[in-house]
Design an enzyme around this catalytic site. Structure first.
Site, PDB file in Angstrom:
ATOM      1  CE1 TYR A  68      -4.150   1.912   1.206  1.00 54.39           C
ATOM      2  CE2 TYR A  68      -2.359   3.459   1.617  1.00 54.39           C
ATOM      3  CZ  TYR A  68      -3.700   3.207   1.440  1.00 54.39           C
ATOM      4  OH  TYR A  68      -4.605   4.237   1.492  1.00 54.39           O
ATOM      5  CE1 TYR A 132       4.023   3.081   2.016  1.00 52.16           C
ATOM      6  CE2 TYR A 132       5.709   4.703   2.580  1.00 52.16           C
ATOM      7  CZ  TYR A 132       5.308   3.577   1.876  1.00 52.16           C
ATOM      8  OH  TYR A 132       6.191   2.963   1.027  1.00 52.16           O
TER       9      TYR A 132
HETATM   10  N1  LIG Z   1       6.960   4.387  -4.370  1.00 51.57           N
HETATM   11  C1  LIG Z   1       7.878   4.891  -3.550  1.00 51.57           C
HETATM   12  O1  LIG Z   1       8.256   6.072  -3.640  1.00 51.57           O
HETATM   13  C2  LIG Z   1       8.506   4.023  -2.496  1.00 51.57           C
HETATM   14  C3  LIG Z   1       9.423   4.602  -1.623  1.00 51.57           C
HETATM   15  C4  LIG Z   1      10.017   3.810  -0.653  1.00 51.57           C
HETATM   16  C5  LIG Z   1       9.687   2.469  -0.561  1.00 51.57           C
HETATM   17  N2  LIG Z   1       8.784   1.931  -1.414  1.00 51.57           N
HETATM   18  C6  LIG Z   1       8.470   0.494  -1.275  1.00 51.57           C
HETATM   19  O2  LIG Z   1       8.936  -0.180  -2.429  1.00 51.57           O
HETATM   20  C7  LIG Z   1       8.099  -1.312  -2.706  1.00 51.57           C
HETATM   21  C8  LIG Z   1       7.613  -1.246  -4.148  1.00 51.57           C
HETATM   22  O3  LIG Z   1       6.816  -0.083  -4.293  1.00 51.57           O
HETATM   23  P1  LIG Z   1       6.390   0.516  -5.707  1.00 51.57           P
HETATM   24  O4  LIG Z   1       6.960   1.861  -5.804  1.00 51.57           O
HETATM   25  O5  LIG Z   1       6.636  -0.488  -6.777  1.00 51.57           O
HETATM   26  O6  LIG Z   1       4.805   0.668  -5.426  1.00 51.57           O
HETATM   27  P2  LIG Z   1       3.586   0.569  -6.430  1.00 51.57           P
HETATM   28  O7  LIG Z   1       3.985   0.995  -7.789  1.00 51.57           O
HETATM   29  O8  LIG Z   1       2.451   1.243  -5.728  1.00 51.57           O
HETATM   30  O9  LIG Z   1       3.317  -1.001  -6.475  1.00 51.57           O
HETATM   31  C9  LIG Z   1       2.732  -1.696  -5.425  1.00 51.57           C
HETATM   32  C10 LIG Z   1       1.864  -2.782  -6.025  1.00 51.57           C
HETATM   33  O10 LIG Z   1       1.194  -3.463  -4.960  1.00 51.57           O
HETATM   34  C11 LIG Z   1      -0.133  -3.694  -5.382  1.00 51.57           C
HETATM   35  N3  LIG Z   1      -1.041  -3.870  -4.273  1.00 51.57           N
HETATM   36  C12 LIG Z   1      -1.633  -2.925  -3.491  1.00 51.57           C
HETATM   37  N4  LIG Z   1      -2.479  -3.501  -2.636  1.00 51.57           N
HETATM   38  C13 LIG Z   1      -2.421  -4.838  -2.878  1.00 51.57           C
HETATM   39  C14 LIG Z   1      -3.080  -5.961  -2.333  1.00 51.57           C
HETATM   40  N5  LIG Z   1      -4.012  -5.858  -1.363  1.00 51.57           N
HETATM   41  N6  LIG Z   1      -2.778  -7.189  -2.819  1.00 51.57           N
HETATM   42  C15 LIG Z   1      -1.886  -7.322  -3.813  1.00 51.57           C
HETATM   43  N7  LIG Z   1      -1.245  -6.305  -4.371  1.00 51.57           N
HETATM   44  C16 LIG Z   1      -1.509  -5.071  -3.904  1.00 51.57           C
HETATM   45  C17 LIG Z   1      -0.488  -2.452  -6.175  1.00 51.57           C
HETATM   46  O11 LIG Z   1      -1.607  -2.694  -6.989  1.00 51.57           O
HETATM   47  P3  LIG Z   1      -2.567  -1.465  -7.432  1.00 51.57           P
HETATM   48  O12 LIG Z   1      -1.704  -0.584  -8.291  1.00 51.57           O
HETATM   49  O13 LIG Z   1      -3.664  -2.143  -8.145  1.00 51.57           O
HETATM   50  O14 LIG Z   1      -2.971  -0.780  -6.175  1.00 51.57           O
HETATM   51  C18 LIG Z   1       0.786  -2.218  -6.970  1.00 51.57           C
HETATM   52  O15 LIG Z   1       0.777  -2.956  -8.173  1.00 51.57           O
HETATM   53  C19 LIG Z   1       6.986  -1.247  -1.666  1.00 51.57           C
HETATM   54  O16 LIG Z   1       7.306  -2.083  -0.576  1.00 51.57           O
HETATM   55  C20 LIG Z   1       6.991   0.184  -1.196  1.00 51.57           C
HETATM   56  O17 LIG Z   1       6.484   0.349   0.116  1.00 51.57           O
HETATM   57  C21 LIG Z   1       8.202   2.675  -2.390  1.00 51.57           C
END
Ligand SMILES: NC(=O)c1ccc[n+]([C@@H]2O[C@H](COP(=O)([O-])OP(=O)(O)OC[C@H]3O[C@@H](n4cnc5c(N)ncnc54)[C@H](OP(=O)(O)O)[C@@H]3O)[C@@H](O)[C@H]2O)c1
Length: 304
Positions: A68, A132
């Site tokens: 999330y 978050y």
């Molecule tokens: N984005 C950032 O800036 C950032 C920064 C620091 C750390 N992170 C961490 O890096 C990792 C990868 O993040 P990201 O940037 O690739 O995020 P992202 O693009 O938001 O991808 C997360 C994925 O998880 C899916 N998801 C959400 N709820 C779900 C559920 N109930 N069951 C199954 N899948 C679900 C989302 O689907 P939907 O799109 O359909 O919701 C999305 O495809 C995560 O652990 C995040 O916390 C991210």
């Protein structure tokens, strides 16, 4: 999960439609028999189905890229954020511990409030400033307590050519407006999702060879995974706008204070990460944030 032939490891990937997950589908493919699940095929909030899926897949490696990630919305949806970012990774990691699978997970710089005044190391105590961050910190704790051989890559300011991210927002706004105002007093390290996926694959290749050769595994636990340098949101926006400059058109990027850009969730003032552990243990150093941006921007151009 397709059974691995010739003893090749079975890898189960969650969140395959996300920024990092989409790239992992490509970088993990050479390492084994990969089974990617997106949100539609595996919803992390259904813990019974999650456990049953892992049991029947019997993976050697679980990579959890689902999360999330809507930082502001999490303030009002903290239960959902906790279920997806804490309960589900905990359940996945315990399933990995029970079956002896390696568990790979992602943490965030937002587990810190940003007041340290120096880059955060993996042993610094977490102090999240928003819902978050609290949900992710609880996830880290659950994973570390699971007893699994777990690797938590702590990443920051993730962007890429797909999904919801700062790069795509700024490019869209710069095409529509002559002037943007961007927060200049919050610092961090913008990281291209593909760099994270490539670094993960490189680390996992080392972990899998150690396991195959019955050597000691690289040390488990948290690893910061970001560039060694950093910028502000304003510096990042300016670099994006400069890269998209077209003749006869100027877009100015005005610096503002975070206090003048109120958001539902409080952001850390500085969430710079010390990245020496990843270099020492795995020999992996991510390019500078500017190099990563240049590589990302060049990656969606068609070759001549
Ligand atoms: N984005 C950032 O800036 C950032 C920064 C620091 C750390 N992170 C961490 O890096 C990792 C990868 O993040 P990201 O940037 O690739 O995020 P992202 O693009 O938001 O991808 C997360 C994925 O998880 C899916 N998801 C959400 N709820 C779900 C559920 N109930 N069951 C199954 N899948 C679900 C989302 O689907 P939907 O799109 O359909 O919701 C999305 O495809 C995560 O652990 C995040 O916390 C991210």
């Amino acid at each position: 999960v397709t059974p691995g032939s010739n003893g090749s490891p079975r890898i189960l990937l969650t969140g395959s439609g996300g920024q990092v997950g989409w790239e992992l589908v490509r970088t993990l493919a050479p390492l084994g028999a990969l089974s990617p699940f997106d949100r539609r095929s595996l919803d992390l909030t259904d813990l019974d189905n999650l456990k049953a899926t892992v049991r029947s897949a019997a993976p050697d490696v679980i990579v959890n890229a689902a999360a999330y990630t809507q930082v502001d919305l999490a303030e009002t949806e903290s239960d959902a954020a906790h279920r997806i970012n804490a309960d589900a990774p905990g359940a996945l990691a315990r399933a990995a511990a029970d079956s002896g699978a390696i568990f790979v997970h992602y943490s965030t710089d937002y587990v810190f409030d940003g007041s340290a005044g120096q880059p955060y190391t993996e042993t610094d105590r977490v102090s999240p400033a928003n819902a978050y961050g609290r949900s992710k910190a609880a996830g880290d704790e659950a994973v570390l307590a699971s007893g699994a051989d777990a690797y938590l890559f702590r990443v920051s300011w993730v962007y890429g050519n797909r999904g919801r991210n700062f790069l795509r927002t700024i490019r869209r706004l710069a095409a529509e407006r002559d002037q943007l105002t961007v927060v200049a007093d919050q610092y961090g390290s913008p990281t291209w999702s593909r760099q994270i996926a490539e670094a993960t694959a490189s680390a996992l290749a080392q972990i899998l060879s150690a396991r195959r050769e019955r050597r000691a595994l690289p040390a488990t636990g948290v690893y910061n995974m970001a560039a060694g340098d950093y910028t502000s949101w304003h510096g990042f926006a300016q670099a994006i706008v400069d890269s998209a400059a077209s003749p006869g058109r100027t877009v100015s990027v005005l610096p503002i204070a975070g206090a003048d850009y109120p958001t539902a969730a409080r952001r850390p003032v500085s969430s710079r990460l010390d990245v020496t552990r990843l270099a020492r243990e795995f020999g992996i150093t991510l390019p500078s944030w500017r190099e990563q941006l240049a590589l990302c921007l060049a990656s969606d151009a068609l070759a001549p």
